[in-house]
Design a protein around this motif. Structure first.
Motif, PDB file in Angstrom:
ATOM      1  N   CYS A  23      31.544  38.893  43.477  1.00 42.80           N
ATOM      2  CA  CYS A  23      32.312  38.148  42.725  1.00 42.80           C
ATOM      3  C   CYS A  23      33.714  38.063  43.638  1.00 42.80           C
ATOM      4  CB  CYS A  23      32.708  38.797  41.484  1.00 42.80           C
ATOM      5  SG  CYS A  23      31.188  39.376  40.511  1.00 42.80           S
ATOM      6  N   PRO A  24      34.338  36.718  43.342  1.00 42.33           N
ATOM      7  CA  PRO A  24      35.394  36.388  44.157  1.00 42.33           C
ATOM      8  C   PRO A  24      36.635  37.222  43.972  1.00 42.33           C
ATOM      9  CG  PRO A  24      34.938  34.709  42.431  1.00 42.33           C
ATOM     10  CD  PRO A  24      33.790  35.613  42.439  1.00 42.33           C
ATOM     11  N   TYR A  25      36.794  38.130  42.753  1.00 41.02           N
ATOM     12  CA  TYR A  25      37.966  38.943  42.453  1.00 41.02           C
ATOM     13  C   TYR A  25      37.971  40.252  43.173  1.00 41.02           C
ATOM     14  CZ  TYR A  25      34.952  40.370  38.639  1.00 41.02           C
ATOM     15  OH  TYR A  25      33.756  40.644  37.982  1.00 41.02           O
ATOM     16  N   CYS A  26      36.591  40.574  43.308  1.00 41.02           N
ATOM     17  CA  CYS A  26      36.216  42.052  43.438  1.00 41.02           C
ATOM     18  C   CYS A  26      36.722  42.367  45.175  1.00 41.02           C
ATOM     19  CB  CYS A  26      34.709  42.167  43.363  1.00 41.02           C
ATOM     20  SG  CYS A  26      33.846  43.681  43.853  1.00 41.02           S
ATOM     21  N   ASP A  27      37.394  43.738  44.839  1.00 46.58           N
ATOM     22  CA  ASP A  27      37.669  44.296  46.170  1.00 46.58           C
ATOM     23  C   ASP A  27      37.051  45.797  46.365  1.00 46.58           C
ATOM     24  OD1 ASP A  27      39.149  45.742  44.455  1.00 46.58           O
ATOM     25  OD2 ASP A  27      40.960  45.919  45.693  1.00 46.58           O
ATOM     26  N   PHE A  28      35.973  45.925  45.595  1.00 51.59           N
ATOM     27  CA  PHE A  28      35.053  46.988  45.689  1.00 51.59           C
ATOM     28  C   PHE A  28      34.343  47.118  46.882  1.00 51.59           C
ATOM     29  CE2 PHE A  28      35.440  47.725  40.909  1.00 51.59           C
ATOM     30  CZ  PHE A  28      36.695  47.967  40.727  1.00 51.59           C
ATOM     31  N   ASN A  29      33.665  48.082  47.439  1.00 55.01           N
ATOM     32  CA  ASN A  29      32.820  48.182  48.253  1.00 55.01           C
ATOM     33  C   ASN A  29      31.495  47.641  47.834  1.00 55.01           C
ATOM     34  OD1 ASN A  29      31.740  48.620  51.132  1.00 55.01           O
ATOM     35  ND2 ASN A  29      31.280  50.710  50.613  1.00 55.01           N
ATOM     36  N   SER A  30      31.156  46.472  47.979  1.00 61.70           N
ATOM     37  CA  SER A  30      29.855  45.803  47.499  1.00 61.70           C
ATOM     38  C   SER A  30      29.408  44.912  48.395  1.00 61.70           C
ATOM     39  CB  SER A  30      30.043  45.204  45.970  1.00 61.70           C
ATOM     40  OG  SER A  30      31.031  44.337  46.012  1.00 61.70           O
ATOM     41  N   THR A 198      43.942  40.680  38.766  1.00 57.81           N
ATOM     42  CA  THR A 198      44.779  41.178  39.794  1.00 57.81           C
ATOM     43  C   THR A 198      44.152  40.203  41.144  1.00 57.81           C
ATOM     44  OG1 THR A 198      43.762  43.203  40.238  1.00 57.81           O
ATOM     45  CG2 THR A 198      45.676  43.384  38.866  1.00 57.81           C
ATOM     46  N   ILE A 199      45.055  39.714  41.798  1.00 58.01           N
ATOM     47  CA  ILE A 199      44.503  39.128  43.028  1.00 58.01           C
ATOM     48  C   ILE A 199      44.753  39.992  44.212  1.00 58.01           C
ATOM     49  CG2 ILE A 199      44.780  36.946  44.364  1.00 58.01           C
ATOM     50  CD1 ILE A 199      44.015  36.598  41.289  1.00 58.01           C
ATOM     51  N   GLU A 200      43.591  40.372  44.850  1.00 65.04           N
ATOM     52  CA  GLU A 200      43.696  41.346  45.927  1.00 65.04           C
ATOM     53  C   GLU A 200      43.313  40.533  47.272  1.00 65.04           C
ATOM     54  OE1 GLU A 200      44.607  44.435  45.442  1.00 65.04           O
ATOM     55  OE2 GLU A 200      44.023  44.833  43.437  1.00 65.04           O
ATOM     56  N   GLU A 201      44.112  41.002  48.275  1.00 62.71           N
ATOM     57  CA  GLU A 201      44.137  40.472  49.620  1.00 62.71           C
ATOM     58  C   GLU A 201      42.593  40.802  50.118  1.00 62.71           C
ATOM     59  OE1 GLU A 201      46.785  41.649  52.579  1.00 62.71           O
ATOM     60  OE2 GLU A 201      48.620  41.153  51.194  1.00 62.71           O
ATOM     61  N   GLY A 202      42.053  39.997  51.130  1.00 60.49           N
ATOM     62  CA  GLY A 202      40.418  40.259  51.549  1.00 60.49           C
ATOM     63  C   GLY A 202      39.630  39.693  50.485  1.00 60.49           C
TER      64      GLY A 202
END
Length: 384
Positions: A23-30, A198-202
């Protein structure tokens, strides 16, 4: 304070790092992978469980949480084997909560009965939106109809079902969110996790935002209005906030997440999983290898743990405050003082009380509704 862990429960977090799409918003380790050797992954999980159990003998295991990634892509037999091994290694609580995160695609929904038979007794579904256009923008691969069908199947299989929604989305109005949240609450749900986008870097969204291509995001004041409306609507429907972003009917709170917020001990296994474990009189912050391949190789060789750091009493006091103030019950002032070896600053407490940001009652420190809306500022003031 070597026995501080006795203040609360003990949990196990199992990270499954794979998804069907990122997903484009996801910053989890996936990660997206088409070839997963589930037998090899199971053996690595079992190795990690056994290693962790040797450090934490004589514990009662209160919760297991399968997070990700998309754990509903795990074979039910894999989930069953992990649960059985955990039950054998630690003494299971009579009311042990076992949660599995799921995406509401039809394939995963058809597996819910098998997960129930494996021992899972709570499902947390990543619905994220009840609007097909917004689901598309969020990169979700399910529709609202599929989400509703999966939710109905889950409710038939499990007594406890939660789902997540994201608000402050692109082009979303306050009235849109009020209507969507009210619709969600009509689905006989007993637990909701409601997060502001929330918009996360990376992330893909972060990259688009950096070049001005992520349009329609609400201004801060508009997002704050959505947060306040969320609290009012959920409370009116009998699901008050027991944590900043989590709402539940009394008795339906996530016991595993309460272990984090109450600063209890928990083991974390799987790629990128973190833990807080008391062993040999010291509380440790543990961290595993982030890359699935690196973790799998290391875990198969005996330990997927990348590093651990001993937490000083001051570290523990700070972490306890940052976590405990998030929940409605607040934190125990005596426990904080025992960890920090000094009381909370009285002048700052009085100032925040006068501002209506915190309240002190029954020897507990709680953030008020106004305080929760600016919680980071409250924490900075108390720890500064």
């Amino acid at each position: 304070m070597a026995d501080d862990w006795r203040n609360g429960g003990f949990g196990l977090y199992v990270h499954w790092p794979f998804c069907e799409a990122k997903c484009p918003y996801c910053d989890f380790n996936s990660h997206v992978s088409r070839n997963i050797d589930q037998k090899q992954w199971l053996e690595a999980y079992l190795t990690e469980l056994r290693r962790s159990a040797t450090e934490t003998p004589n514990r009662v295991l209160n919760t297991i949480f399968f997070g990700g990634g998309t754990p509903s892509l795990m074979d039910p037999d894999t989930v069953a084997a992990v649960i059985d091994e955990a039950r054998a290694l630690w003494r299971p609580a009579n009311d042990m909560e076992i949660t599995l995160e799921a995406n509401p695609g039809s394939v995963e929904a058809g597996r819910f009965a098998a997960y129930r038979d494996a021992g899972v007794n709570r499902i947390s579904m990543g619905v994220q939106a009840l609007n097909d256009e917004d689901l598309r923008r969020l990169g979700r691969i399910h529709t609202v109809a599929e989400a509703r069908a999966a939710f109905d199947i889950a409710r038939n299989c499990f007594d406890r079902v939660s789902f997540d929604l994201i608000y402050a989305r692109q082009h979303q109005t306050l009235d849109d969110w009020r209507a969507e949240l009210t619709e969600a609450l009509s689905m006989a749900v007993d637990h909701l996790s409601l997060y502001q986008l929330t918009i996360e870097e990376g992330t893909a969204f972060g990259d688009r935002y950096a070049v001005g291509k992520l349009r329609g995001l609400p201004e801060d004041d508009h997002a704050a209005d959505m947060y306040l409306a969320t609290q009012e609507i959920c409370e009116a429907h009998g699901l008050p906030a027991y944590e900043v972003s989590n709402h539940a009917r009394p008795g339906s709170e996530s016991q595993h997440n309460l272990i984090y917020w109450r600063y209890d001990d928990y083991v974390g296994i799987g790629p990128g999983a973190h833990g807080r474990v008391t062993a040999n009189g010291t509380k440790w912050a543990t961290e595993t290898y982030l890359s699935p391949n690196a973790w799998l190789k290391a875990a198969s060789a005996g330990s997927g743990e990348k590093e651990r750091a001993a937490l000083t009493l001051q570290d523990q006091a700070s972490e306890y405050l940052m976590m405990g103030i998030r929940i409605g019950e607040g934190l125990d002032i005596d426990r904080f003082g025992a960890l920090s070896k000094q009381p909370l600053p009285q002048e700052k407490l009085q100032h925040l009380c006068e501002l209506g940001m915190i309240e002190l009652h029954d020897n507990r420190l709680r953030a008020t509704k106004d305080g929760r809306a600016v919680l980071n500022a409250v924490i900075r003031e108390l720890l500064g």
